[in-house]
Design an enzyme around this catalytic site. Structure first.
Site, PDB file in Angstrom:
ATOM      1  CG  HIS A  50      -1.887  -1.139   1.244  1.00 12.18           C
ATOM      2  ND1 HIS A  50      -2.872  -1.284   0.296  1.00 12.18           N
ATOM      3  CD2 HIS A  50      -2.005  -2.203   2.068  1.00 12.18           C
ATOM      4  CE1 HIS A  50      -3.575  -2.376   0.546  1.00 12.18           C
ATOM      5  NE2 HIS A  50      -3.061  -2.965   1.613  1.00 12.18           N
ATOM      6  CG  ASP A 178      -6.170  -6.698   3.987  1.00 10.36           C
ATOM      7  OD1 ASP A 178      -7.116  -6.401   3.239  1.00 10.36           O
ATOM      8  OD2 ASP A 178      -5.018  -6.256   3.841  1.00 10.36           O
TER       9      ASP A 178
HETATM   10  C1  3PY Z   1      -3.861  -4.859   7.582  1.00 13.78           C
HETATM   11  O1  3PY Z   1      -4.319  -4.479   8.662  1.00 13.78           O
HETATM   12  O2  3PY Z   1      -4.512  -5.457   6.718  1.00 13.78           O
HETATM   13  C2  3PY Z   1      -2.453  -4.618   7.287  1.00 13.78           C
HETATM   14  O3  3PY Z   1      -1.987  -5.023   6.251  1.00 13.78           O
HETATM   15  C3  3PY Z   1      -1.647  -3.877   8.293  1.00 13.78           C
HETATM   16  O4  3PY Z   1      -0.296  -3.871   7.970  1.00 13.78           O
HETATM   17 MG    MG Z   2      -3.321  -5.924   4.957  1.00 12.60          MG
END
Ligand code: 3PY
Ligand code: MG
Length: 256
Positions: A50, A178
């Site tokens: 990201h 995620d």
């Molecule tokens: C998430 O929270 O999905 C991440 O990738 C954090 O690094």
């Molecule tokens: Mg993530």
């Protein structure tokens, strides 16, 4: 301390049950990297999944992080062989691999990160070995850069025992955003189902004696202390950009 000594110091901390605390960078700037590198963390992960960091920016960002005797890591975008080779050649001491859902997927990335005989990564001169000057030393380091698998999809939990048994895995790292999104609970970190999934991951890590890690995304010292007390071992504390915006919002400084 050279890079391999730092990798070994982090490994020995983790194997002695001590937490290793790092931080995270998304702002592609070497002055920011210099500040993060001097902040006392064991490692700083530069995020290629990201944000907008490009591979060609990594050498200067890594150099700046290393000025503070901190190990630069890369959070990969996808873990393809070309990406593993490029970030490690630029001088990353290891990789954090997003979205690991099976042992096979992790083994492919592990092998793409290691020079033969341990793996299949192409051998070449690069910044990592000072363009050949430190070739012999780097041959040893390139047998096992730090390998951290992100567990951030509910389907990964089904295969977690196999993932945790992969030889050479240094730690796992929960991506809370995620993971919650994969459960239809994006950002709902207090939801019972989400907390049960976290507990399951954490307990399996303990059972298999693999250091469990987590990203404490908000720069909240109490949350960090809580994660340490709960037994998390590989912890990323916040993100450069989040540290900036959570501390610079005028309404929260002077009240609205
Ligand atoms: C998430 O929270 O999905 C991440 O990738 C954090 O690094
Ligand atoms: Mg993530």
């Amino acid at each position: 301390m050279n890079r391999n000594d730092k990798i070994n110091a982090i490994r020995s901390s983790l194997s002695n049950g001590k937490p290793s605390i790092g931080s995270w960078m998304q702002i592609p700037n070497s002055s920011v990297a210099e500040i993060m590198g001097q902040a006392g963390y064991d490692w700083v992960a530069v995020d290629l999944e990201h944000g907008s960091v490009c591979v060609h920016q990594l050498p200067n960002i890594f150099r700046a992080i290393e000025l503070g005797d901190t190990l630069p890591l890369a959070r990969l975008a996808n873990g393809h062989a070309k990406e593993c080779k490029q970030v490690l050649d630029a001088g990353a001491g290891g990789v954090i691999v997003p979205m690991i859902e099976s042992a096979e997927q992790l083994i492919q990335v592990r092998d793409a990160c290691r020079w033969p005989p341990a793996g299949k990564r192409g051998v070449g001169f690069s910044r990592a070995n000072l363009f050949g000057k430190h070739f012999e030393d780097y041959t040893k380091e390139a047998q096992s850069p730090l390998l951290v698998a992100m567990i951030e999809n509910i389907s990964a939990i089904e295969n977690l025992e196999e993932i945790l048994a992969v030889d050479g895995l240094d730690a796992i790292f929960i991506g809370p955003y995620d993971l919650s999104a994969s459960m239809g609970l994006t950002g709902k970190f207090e939801d019972f189902e989400f907390l049960s999934a976290m507990e399951k991951i954490h307990n399996l890590c303990k059972k298999y004696k693999v250091p469990g890690g987590i990203h404490v995304v908000s720069p909240d010292p109490d949350k960090l202390k809580k994660c340490i007390a709960e037994g998390y071992k590989f912890i990323a504390y916040s993100i450069d950009a989040v540290i900036l915006h959570e501390n610079s919002s005028l309404p929260s400084i002077i009240g609205k």
